[in-house]
Design a protein around this motif. Structure first.
Motif, PDB file in Angstrom:
ATOM      1  N   ALA A  90       0.757  -1.081   0.004  1.00 28.02           N
ATOM      2  CA  ALA A  90       0.061  -0.028  -0.158  1.00 28.02           C
ATOM      3  C   ALA A  90       0.815   1.311   0.109  1.00 28.02           C
ATOM      4  CB  ALA A  90      -0.929  -0.061   1.236  1.00 28.02           C
ATOM      5  N   GLU A  91       2.031   1.289   0.675  1.00 23.39           N
ATOM      6  CA  GLU A  91       2.869   2.433   0.842  1.00 23.39           C
ATOM      7  C   GLU A  91       3.511   2.565  -0.738  1.00 23.39           C
ATOM      8  OE1 GLU A  91       5.833   1.925   3.804  1.00 23.39           O
ATOM      9  OE2 GLU A  91       4.293   1.803   5.302  1.00 23.39           O
ATOM     10  N   ASN A  92       3.815   1.557  -1.488  1.00 24.35           N
ATOM     11  CA  ASN A  92       4.140   1.550  -2.883  1.00 24.35           C
ATOM     12  C   ASN A  92       3.352   2.313  -3.604  1.00 24.35           C
ATOM     13  OD1 ASN A  92       6.954   0.351  -2.462  1.00 24.35           O
ATOM     14  ND2 ASN A  92       5.867  -1.454  -3.080  1.00 24.35           N
ATOM     15  N   GLY A 146      12.163   9.701  -6.983  1.00 20.08           N
ATOM     16  CA  GLY A 146      13.016   8.988  -6.378  1.00 20.08           C
ATOM     17  C   GLY A 146      12.806   7.961  -5.588  1.00 20.08           C
ATOM     18  N   TYR A 147      11.477   7.550  -5.389  1.00 19.37           N
ATOM     19  CA  TYR A 147      10.858   6.438  -4.361  1.00 19.37           C
ATOM     20  C   TYR A 147      11.294   5.243  -5.083  1.00 19.37           C
ATOM     21  CZ  TYR A 147       7.884   3.731  -1.352  1.00 19.37           C
ATOM     22  OH  TYR A 147       7.472   2.687  -0.623  1.00 19.37           O
ATOM     23  N   LYS A 148      11.685   4.307  -4.375  1.00 20.66           N
ATOM     24  CA  LYS A 148      11.862   2.962  -4.875  1.00 20.66           C
ATOM     25  C   LYS A 148      10.942   1.931  -4.181  1.00 20.66           C
ATOM     26  CE  LYS A 148      15.853   4.421  -6.906  1.00 20.66           C
ATOM     27  NZ  LYS A 148      15.669   4.595  -8.503  1.00 20.66           N
ATOM     28  N   ARG A 149      10.898   1.064  -5.063  1.00 18.35           N
ATOM     29  CA  ARG A 149       9.774  -0.034  -4.712  1.00 18.35           C
ATOM     30  C   ARG A 149      10.476  -0.931  -3.311  1.00 18.35           C
ATOM     31  NH1 ARG A 149       8.615  -5.393  -5.181  1.00 18.35           N
ATOM     32  NH2 ARG A 149       6.522  -5.956  -5.655  1.00 18.35           N
ATOM     33  N   LYS A 150       9.580  -1.247  -2.442  1.00  9.59           N
ATOM     34  CA  LYS A 150       9.826  -2.024  -1.287  1.00  9.59           C
ATOM     35  C   LYS A 150       8.909  -3.183  -0.989  1.00  9.59           C
ATOM     36  CE  LYS A 150      10.982   2.224   1.217  1.00  9.59           C
ATOM     37  NZ  LYS A 150      10.848   3.264   2.425  1.00  9.59           N
ATOM     38  N   ASP A 151       9.494  -4.097  -0.305  1.00  7.40           N
ATOM     39  CA  ASP A 151       8.694  -5.301   0.012  1.00  7.40           C
ATOM     40  C   ASP A 151       9.359  -5.926   1.175  1.00  7.40           C
ATOM     41  OD1 ASP A 151       7.151  -7.556  -0.298  1.00  7.40           O
ATOM     42  OD2 ASP A 151       7.793  -8.177  -2.291  1.00  7.40           O
ATOM     43  N   LYS A 179      11.491   1.131  -9.901  1.00 11.58           N
ATOM     44  CA  LYS A 179      10.373   2.237  -9.574  1.00 11.58           C
ATOM     45  C   LYS A 179       9.110   1.539  -9.260  1.00 11.58           C
ATOM     46  CE  LYS A 179       9.716   5.765 -12.071  1.00 11.58           C
ATOM     47  NZ  LYS A 179       9.270   6.654 -13.176  1.00 11.58           N
ATOM     48  N   VAL A 180       8.103   1.884  -8.640  1.00 15.90           N
ATOM     49  CA  VAL A 180       6.888   1.537  -8.357  1.00 15.90           C
ATOM     50  C   VAL A 180       5.844   1.489  -9.561  1.00 15.90           C
ATOM     51  CG1 VAL A 180       4.684   1.696  -7.078  1.00 15.90           C
ATOM     52  CG2 VAL A 180       6.826   2.339  -6.012  1.00 15.90           C
ATOM     53  N   GLN A 181       5.290   0.376 -10.102  1.00 17.88           N
ATOM     54  CA  GLN A 181       4.388   0.336 -11.075  1.00 17.88           C
ATOM     55  C   GLN A 181       2.996  -0.213 -10.637  1.00 17.88           C
ATOM     56  OE1 GLN A 181       6.122  -2.329 -14.110  1.00 17.88           O
ATOM     57  NE2 GLN A 181       8.210  -1.552 -13.959  1.00 17.88           N
ATOM     58  N   LEU A 182       2.020   0.580 -10.898  1.00 19.58           N
ATOM     59  CA  LEU A 182       0.922   0.136 -10.310  1.00 19.58           C
ATOM     60  C   LEU A 182       0.136  -1.075 -10.812  1.00 19.58           C
ATOM     61  CD1 LEU A 182      -1.194   3.700 -10.587  1.00 19.58           C
ATOM     62  CD2 LEU A 182      -0.159   2.628  -8.679  1.00 19.58           C
ATOM     63  N   ASP A 183       0.408  -1.551 -12.106  1.00 18.11           N
ATOM     64  CA  ASP A 183       0.108  -2.839 -12.465  1.00 18.11           C
ATOM     65  C   ASP A 183       0.500  -3.970 -11.376  1.00 18.11           C
ATOM     66  OD1 ASP A 183       2.227  -2.380 -13.635  1.00 18.11           O
ATOM     67  OD2 ASP A 183       1.614  -3.261 -15.491  1.00 18.11           O
ATOM     68  N   MET A 184       2.005  -3.730 -11.187  1.00 19.96           N
ATOM     69  CA  MET A 184       2.639  -4.742 -10.499  1.00 19.96           C
ATOM     70  C   MET A 184       2.108  -4.578  -9.075  1.00 19.96           C
ATOM     71  SD  MET A 184       4.825  -7.230 -10.942  1.00 19.96           S
ATOM     72  CE  MET A 184       6.271  -7.925 -10.776  1.00 19.96           C
ATOM     73  N   GLU A 185       2.096  -3.617  -8.509  1.00 15.86           N
ATOM     74  CA  GLU A 185       1.808  -3.480  -7.114  1.00 15.86           C
ATOM     75  C   GLU A 185       0.315  -4.268  -6.955  1.00 15.86           C
ATOM     76  OE1 GLU A 185       3.906  -2.928  -4.736  1.00 15.86           O
ATOM     77  OE2 GLU A 185       5.277  -2.398  -6.437  1.00 15.86           O
ATOM     78  N   LEU A 228      -1.276  -6.401  -8.742  1.00 12.54           N
ATOM     79  CA  LEU A 228      -1.130  -7.903  -8.829  1.00 12.54           C
ATOM     80  C   LEU A 228      -0.461  -8.374  -7.719  1.00 12.54           C
ATOM     81  CD1 LEU A 228      -1.078 -10.424 -10.573  1.00 12.54           C
ATOM     82  CD2 LEU A 228       1.372 -10.174 -11.248  1.00 12.54           C
ATOM     83  N   GLU A 229       0.643  -7.797  -6.839  1.00  9.48           N
ATOM     84  CA  GLU A 229       1.116  -8.200  -5.541  1.00  9.48           C
ATOM     85  C   GLU A 229       0.093  -8.333  -4.558  1.00  9.48           C
ATOM     86  OE1 GLU A 229       4.301  -9.334  -4.958  1.00  9.48           O
ATOM     87  OE2 GLU A 229       5.054  -9.279  -6.913  1.00  9.48           O
ATOM     88  N   MET A 230      -0.631  -7.205  -4.594  1.00 10.44           N
ATOM     89  CA  MET A 230      -1.635  -6.863  -3.551  1.00 10.44           C
ATOM     90  C   MET A 230      -2.622  -7.939  -3.428  1.00 10.44           C
ATOM     91  SD  MET A 230      -3.654  -3.711  -2.470  1.00 10.44           S
ATOM     92  CE  MET A 230      -2.195  -2.768  -1.610  1.00 10.44           C
ATOM     93  N   MET A 231      -3.006  -8.320  -4.851  1.00  9.47           N
ATOM     94  CA  MET A 231      -4.100  -9.351  -4.898  1.00  9.47           C
ATOM     95  C   MET A 231      -3.523 -10.625  -4.578  1.00  9.47           C
ATOM     96  SD  MET A 231      -6.103  -8.623  -8.312  1.00  9.47           S
ATOM     97  CE  MET A 231      -4.848  -8.353  -9.673  1.00  9.47           C
ATOM     98  N   GLN A 232      -2.226 -10.922  -4.843  1.00  9.29           N
ATOM     99  CA  GLN A 232      -1.686 -12.361  -4.538  1.00  9.29           C
ATOM    100  C   GLN A 232      -1.397 -12.482  -3.114  1.00  9.29           C
ATOM    101  OE1 GLN A 232       1.885 -12.141  -6.964  1.00  9.29           O
ATOM    102  NE2 GLN A 232       0.948 -13.479  -8.631  1.00  9.29           N
ATOM    103  N   ASN A 233      -1.147 -11.347  -2.524  1.00 12.03           N
ATOM    104  CA  ASN A 233      -0.769 -11.330  -1.045  1.00 12.03           C
ATOM    105  C   ASN A 233      -2.203 -11.755  -0.233  1.00 12.03           C
ATOM    106  OD1 ASN A 233       1.177 -10.797   1.234  1.00 12.03           O
ATOM    107  ND2 ASN A 233      -0.279  -9.338   1.641  1.00 12.03           N
ATOM    108  N   SER A 234      -3.250 -10.899  -0.750  1.00  6.65           N
ATOM    109  CA  SER A 234      -4.413 -10.951  -0.154  1.00  6.65           C
ATOM    110  C   SER A 234      -4.957 -12.330  -0.200  1.00  6.65           C
ATOM    111  CB  SER A 234      -5.675 -10.070  -0.888  1.00  6.65           C
ATOM    112  OG  SER A 234      -6.708 -10.240  -0.252  1.00  6.65           O
TER     113      SER A 234
END
Length: 129
Positions: A27-29, A37-42, A88-94, A96-102
Motif C-alpha cells: 500500500a505504501e508503494n 526517487g521513491y524505490k519499490r519496497k517489499d 520504480k513502483v508500477q501500479l499494475d505490478m503492485e 498484482l502483488e496486492m491481490m496475490q498477497n491477499s
C-alpha cells in the motif's frame, strides 16, 4: 487452551501476520507511485519450512511473550526486514502483488478456521450421538 503452542496454528498465524505486514508495504508503494526517487519496497519472506522444523525440534518455547513490542525503525515492520529495490513502483505490478498477497492471507485464514473447527469437534464431540 493456547492454540499458539500448536505448531500448525502458530505457523498459520505467522503467515497471516506476514501477509498483513506485506499488504502495508505494498500500500505504501501505491501511495508513493508518483514520488520522485521513491524505490519499490517489499518485506523479506520468512522461511516457513525452516520455522516449522525449528518449532518441531524445540523442546521449550523460544518466544518469551507474544505481546512484546519490538523496537520501531524505518527498515522494519513488526520486526520484519523491509527490502528496498532499485525498481520504480508500477501500479499494475503492485496491484498484482496486492491481490496475490491477499489471496495468500485468505488461504491461511481459511485453513486456520478449518483447523480450529476440527479442534472444537475433537474437544466437544460432533454432537451426533
Amino acid at each position: 487452551m493456547d492454540l499458539s503452542k500448536i505448531t500448525s496454528f502458530a505457523l498459520l498465524e505467522e503467515k497471516m501476520k506476514y501477509n498483513a505486514d506485506r499488504q502495508q508495504v505494498i500500500a505504501e508503494n501505491f501511495a508513493n507511485v508518483d514520488t520522485p526517487g521513491y524505490k519499490r519496497k517489499d518485506i523479506e519472506k520468512p522461511d516457513f519450512a525452516n520455522i516449522f522444523n525449528e518449532k518441531l525440534s524445540a523442546l521449550t518455547p523460544a518466544q518469551t511473550n507474544s505481546k512484546h513490542i519490538g523496537a520501531v525503525d524505518d527498515d522494519s515492520i513488526n520486526g520484519r526486514k523491509v527490502i528496498t529495490s532499485e525498481d520504480k513502483v508500477q501500479l499494475d505490478m503492485e496491484a498484482l502483488e496486492m491481490m496475490q498477497n491477499s489471496t495468500s492471507y485468505s488461504e491461511a485464514n481459511a485453513t486456520y478456521k478449518k483447523m480450529l473447527s476440527l479442534v472444537r469437534v475433537a474437544i466437544e464431540g460432533s454432537g451426533a450421538r
